[in-house]
Design a protein around this motif. Structure first.
Motif, mmCIF file in Angstrom:
data_model
loop_
_atom_site.group_PDB
_atom_site.id
_atom_site.type_symbol
_atom_site.label_atom_id
_atom_site.label_comp_id
_atom_site.label_asym_id
_atom_site.label_seq_id
_atom_site.Cartn_x
_atom_site.Cartn_y
_atom_site.Cartn_z
ATOM 1 N N PHE A 17 0.854 -1.192 0.000
ATOM 2 C CA PHE A 17 0.000 0.000 0.000
ATOM 3 C C PHE A 17 0.893 1.246 0.000
ATOM 4 N N PRO A 18 1.233 1.768 -1.169
ATOM 5 C CA PRO A 18 2.040 3.003 -1.183
ATOM 6 C C PRO A 18 1.186 4.160 -0.645
ATOM 7 N N ALA A 19 1.699 4.833 0.354
ATOM 8 C CA ALA A 19 0.945 5.943 0.949
ATOM 9 C C ALA A 19 1.922 7.050 1.336
ATOM 10 N N ALA A 20 2.911 7.256 0.466
ATOM 11 C CA ALA A 20 3.965 8.221 0.798
ATOM 12 C C ALA A 20 3.979 9.411 -0.145
ATOM 13 N N GLY A 21 2.921 9.542 -0.955
ATOM 14 C CA GLY A 21 2.847 10.700 -1.857
ATOM 15 C C GLY A 21 2.647 11.984 -1.059
ATOM 16 N N LEU A 22 2.922 13.108 -1.694
ATOM 17 C CA LEU A 22 2.786 14.384 -0.986
ATOM 18 C C LEU A 22 1.331 14.815 -0.830
ATOM 19 N N GLY A 23 0.465 14.301 -1.693
ATOM 20 C CA GLY A 23 -0.957 14.681 -1.604
ATOM 21 C C GLY A 23 -1.159 16.172 -1.768
ATOM 22 N N THR A 24 -0.449 16.769 -2.727
ATOM 23 C CA THR A 24 -0.474 18.239 -2.860
ATOM 24 C C THR A 24 -1.869 18.771 -3.179
ATOM 25 N N ARG A 25 -2.706 17.931 -3.797
ATOM 26 C CA ARG A 25 -4.042 18.429 -4.154
ATOM 27 C C ARG A 25 -4.924 18.638 -2.932
ATOM 28 N N PHE A 26 -4.458 18.171 -1.770
ATOM 29 C CA PHE A 26 -5.250 18.353 -0.551
ATOM 30 C C PHE A 26 -4.574 19.250 0.478
ATOM 31 N N PRO A 34 -0.886 11.898 5.874
ATOM 32 C CA PRO A 34 -1.044 11.436 4.488
ATOM 33 C C PRO A 34 -2.502 11.523 4.057
ATOM 34 N N LYS A 35 -2.719 11.725 2.739
ATOM 35 C CA LYS A 35 -4.118 11.843 2.275
ATOM 36 C C LYS A 35 -4.873 10.546 2.527
ATOM 37 N N GLU A 36 -4.135 9.428 2.611
ATOM 38 C CA GLU A 36 -4.779 8.139 2.857
ATOM 39 C C GLU A 36 -5.453 8.086 4.227
ATOM 40 N N MET A 37 -5.127 9.045 5.130
ATOM 41 C CA MET A 37 -5.781 9.064 6.445
ATOM 42 C C MET A 37 -6.934 10.071 6.504
ATOM 43 N N GLN A 111 9.580 2.961 5.277
ATOM 44 C CA GLN A 111 9.480 4.409 5.081
ATOM 45 C C GLN A 111 10.125 4.853 3.788
ATOM 46 N N GLN A 112 9.419 5.693 3.058
ATOM 47 C CA GLN A 112 9.989 6.315 1.864
ATOM 48 C C GLN A 112 10.395 7.731 2.288
ATOM 49 N N GLY A 113 11.682 7.910 2.456
ATOM 50 C CA GLY A 113 12.185 9.182 2.977
ATOM 51 C C GLY A 113 11.805 10.364 2.105
ATOM 52 N N GLU A 114 11.858 10.161 0.811
ATOM 53 C CA GLU A 114 11.532 11.217 -0.152
ATOM 54 C C GLU A 114 10.536 10.634 -1.147
ATOM 55 N N PRO A 115 9.544 11.418 -1.576
ATOM 56 C CA PRO A 115 8.589 10.861 -2.539
ATOM 57 C C PRO A 115 9.202 10.779 -3.935
ATOM 58 N N LEU A 116 9.911 9.688 -4.183
ATOM 59 C CA LEU A 116 10.628 9.535 -5.462
ATOM 60 C C LEU A 116 9.830 8.707 -6.471
ATOM 61 N N GLY A 117 8.506 8.645 -6.263
ATOM 62 C CA GLY A 117 7.650 8.007 -7.250
ATOM 63 C C GLY A 117 7.091 6.672 -6.795
ATOM 64 N N LEU A 118 6.007 6.269 -7.474
ATOM 65 C CA LEU A 118 5.344 5.002 -7.152
ATOM 66 C C LEU A 118 6.282 3.819 -7.366
ATOM 67 N N SER A 139 -4.534 3.314 -2.478
ATOM 68 C CA SER A 139 -5.748 3.466 -1.667
ATOM 69 C C SER A 139 -6.629 4.613 -2.117
ATOM 70 N N ASP A 140 -6.029 5.595 -2.801
ATOM 71 C CA ASP A 140 -6.885 6.734 -3.169
ATOM 72 C C ASP A 140 -7.896 6.371 -4.242
ATOM 73 N N ASP A 141 -7.704 5.248 -4.934
ATOM 74 C CA ASP A 141 -8.779 4.707 -5.766
ATOM 75 C C ASP A 141 -9.626 3.806 -4.875
HETATM 76 P P1 UTP Z 1 -0.325 10.405 -6.758
HETATM 77 O O1 UTP Z 1 0.072 10.409 -8.178
HETATM 78 O O2 UTP Z 1 -1.782 10.536 -6.475
HETATM 79 O O3 UTP Z 1 0.499 11.539 -6.038
HETATM 80 O O4 UTP Z 1 0.212 9.057 -6.122
HETATM 81 P P2 UTP Z 1 0.353 12.139 -4.583
HETATM 82 O O5 UTP Z 1 1.628 12.780 -4.209
HETATM 83 O O6 UTP Z 1 -0.130 11.083 -3.627
HETATM 84 O O7 UTP Z 1 -0.800 13.240 -4.701
HETATM 85 P P3 UTP Z 1 -0.799 14.691 -5.425
HETATM 86 O O8 UTP Z 1 -0.857 14.387 -6.903
HETATM 87 O O9 UTP Z 1 0.427 15.442 -5.009
HETATM 88 O O10 UTP Z 1 -2.059 15.341 -4.918
HETATM 89 C C1 UTP Z 1 -0.389 7.796 -6.396
HETATM 90 C C2 UTP Z 1 -0.158 6.862 -5.229
HETATM 91 O O11 UTP Z 1 1.240 6.587 -5.094
HETATM 92 C C3 UTP Z 1 1.683 6.922 -3.781
HETATM 93 C C4 UTP Z 1 0.649 7.903 -3.238
HETATM 94 O O12 UTP Z 1 0.600 7.886 -1.829
HETATM 95 C C5 UTP Z 1 -0.628 7.392 -3.889
HETATM 96 O O13 UTP Z 1 -1.165 6.292 -3.178
HETATM 97 N N1 UTP Z 1 3.053 7.460 -3.889
HETATM 98 C C6 UTP Z 1 3.332 8.369 -4.863
HETATM 99 C C7 UTP Z 1 4.024 7.040 -3.015
HETATM 100 O O14 UTP Z 1 3.773 6.210 -2.107
HETATM 101 N N2 UTP Z 1 5.286 7.554 -3.146
HETATM 102 C C8 UTP Z 1 5.599 8.452 -4.113
HETATM 103 O O15 UTP Z 1 6.770 8.878 -4.176
HETATM 104 C C9 UTP Z 1 4.600 8.871 -4.977
#
Ligand code: UTP
Length: 304
Positions: A17-26, A34-37, A111-118, A139-141
Motif C-alpha cells: 500500500f504506497p501511501a507516501a505521496g505528498l498529496g499536494t491536491r489536498f 497522508p491523504k490516505e488518512m 518508510q519512503q524518505g523522499e517521494p521519489l515516485g510510485l 488506496s486513493d482509488d
Molecule cells: P499520486 O500520483 O496521487 O500523487 O500518487 P500524490 O503525491 O499522492 O498526490 P498529489 O498528486 O500530489 O495530490 C499515487 C499513489 O502513489 C503513492 C501515493 O501515496 C498514492 O497512493 N506514492 C506516490 C508514493 O507512495 N510515493 C511516491 O513517491 C509517490
C-alpha cells in the motif's frame, strides 16, 4: 498432491500500500498527515482498501509511508486502552465499531524518505515481499465492488499466470488524466485484455483506447530488477508504468476491467463524490442525508 488441491492455497498473500505521496491536491489538509488518512464518512481512506485486500485473501500488508507513519500503523493495531474504556462505559456499539477495523495477520511498514515516485515506493517493499507475486493497491482509488476489485485481479492472475493491471473505461474528456493501455481482448475471458503497450496521459486523439489504468496491480517479482534500473522521469520520480512497459518486452501482461464503482479520492471532486456515495449507503445516514441533498437541490437558486 493433485494439482487441484494445490490450487486451494491463495496465490497472492501480500499487498503493498504506497501511501507516501505528498498529496499536494489536498494541502493544507495533508501538511502533517497522508491523504490516505483523510476520512470518508467514518473511516480513513486507507481502511477501505485494507478491507478490500482482506476480503480478497491478503494476510500480509506492507505499508509504504512518508509522513504520519505512526498514524497509519496505529490505525490498524488494537487500541487496548480505548477498548477497555468503551467497555467500562458500556458502549458496546462503539466498541464494535473500533473492533471492525481490520487487523491484518501481519503488517509491516517501510518508510519512503523522499517521494521519489510510485516505482520507488514498490522497490522499497522488495525485501518484505521476497520472491513471490504480490498486489499493489493505491488506496486513493476507492472501489466498491463485489467480488472485491483485488479479488477480480487475483482471479485473472490465477487463470493466466501473469501480471495484471486494473483498468476502467473512461470518457474521452478524462483520457488525458490517465495511463491508457493498448490492448486486445483475451478470448473466453470477459473483461480481460492482453496489453500491447501503455501510454502515459495521451491526448484523446492519440489514445490507443479508453481503458485507463487504475490503482490495482498484481505484480510478479521479476518487476524488481527492472525497477532497480528504471531511470527517473523529468520530475525525478521512478514510474511503475515505465517498468511495466519494460516487463512487457519479455512476458505477457494482462488488463482486468474492474466491475465496480471507483472513486478517485485523490482529487477534491472525487473525494466529495465518494463521501456522498458512501453516506448514501451508510445505514445510519442514508435517509437523512438523502433528505438533506433533496433540500439543498430544491433550495438551490435557479441557474446554479
Ligand atoms: P499520486 O500520483 O496521487 O500523487 O500518487 P500524490 O503525491 O499522492 O498526490 P498529489 O498528486 O500530489 O495530490 C499515487 C499513489 O502513489 C503513492 C501515493 O501515496 C498514492 O497512493 N506514492 C506516490 C508514493 O507512495 N510515493 C511516491 O513517491 C509517490
Amino acid at each position: 498432491m493433485p494439482a487441484e488441491r494445490l490450487r486451494v492455497l491463495p496465490t497472492i498473500r501480500k499487498a503493498v500500500f504506497p501511501a507516501a505521496g505528498l498529496g499536494t491536491r489536498f494541502l493544507p489538509a495533508t501538511k502533517a498527515q497522508p491523504k490516505e488518512m483523510l476520512t470518508l464518512v467514518d473511516k480513513p481512506i486507507i481502511q477501505y482498501s485494507v478491507e478490500e485486500a482482506a476480503a480478497a485473501g491478503i494476510d500480509h500488508v506492507v505499508l509504504v509511508t512518508g509522513q504520519g507513519t505512526k498514524l497509519v500503523e496505529d490505525h490498524f493495531k488494537i487500541n487496548a486502552e480505548l477498548e477497555a474504556l468503551l467497555e467500562s462505559r458500556g458502549k458496546g456499539d462503539l466498541l464494535a465499531e473500533v473492533r471492525s477495523v481490520p487487523c491484518p495477520a501481519s503488517i509491516s511498514t517501510v518508510q519512503q524518505g523522499e517521494p521519489l515516485g510510485l516505482g520507488h515506493a514498490v522497490i522499497l517493499a522488495h525485501e518484505l515481499i521476497g520472491d513471490e507475486a504480490f498486489a499493489v493497491i493505491l488506496s486513493d482509488d476507492v472501489i466498491d465492488a463485489t467480488p472485491p476489485a483485488l479479488r477480480q485481479l487475483i482471479d485473472v492472475y490465477e487463470k493466466l499466470d501473469g501480471p495484471v493491471v486494473g483498468v476502467e473505461r473512461v470518457s474521452a474528456d478524462r483520457i488525458s488524466d490517465y495511463g491508457i493501455v493498448d490492448a486486445e481482448p483475451v478470448s473466453n475471458h470477459a473483461g480481460v485484455y492482453r496489453i500491447h503497450d501503455m501510454v502515459e496521459k495521451p491526448t484523446r486523439e492519440d489514445s490507443p483506447s479508453d481503458l485507463a489504468i487504475v490503482g490495482r496491480y498484481i505484480l510478479t517479482p521479476d518487476i524488481f530488477p527492472i525497477l532497480d534500473t528504471t531511470p527517473p522521469d523529468a520530475q525525478g520520480e521512478i514510474q511503475l508504468t515505465d517498468a511495466l512497459r519494460q516487463l512487457l518486452t519479455g512476458r505477457p501482461i494482462y488488463a482486468c476491467e474492474i466491475d465496480g464503482v471507483r472513486h478517485d479520492t485523490g482529487s477534491k471532486l472525487g473525494f466529495l463524490r465518494a463521501t456522498a456515495y458512501f453516506a448514501l449507503k451508510h445505514p445510519d445516514l442514508s435517509d437523512t442525508f438523502r433528505e438533506y441533498l433533496r433540500k439543498v437541490g430544491v433550495n438551490r437558486p435557479a441557474g446554479n
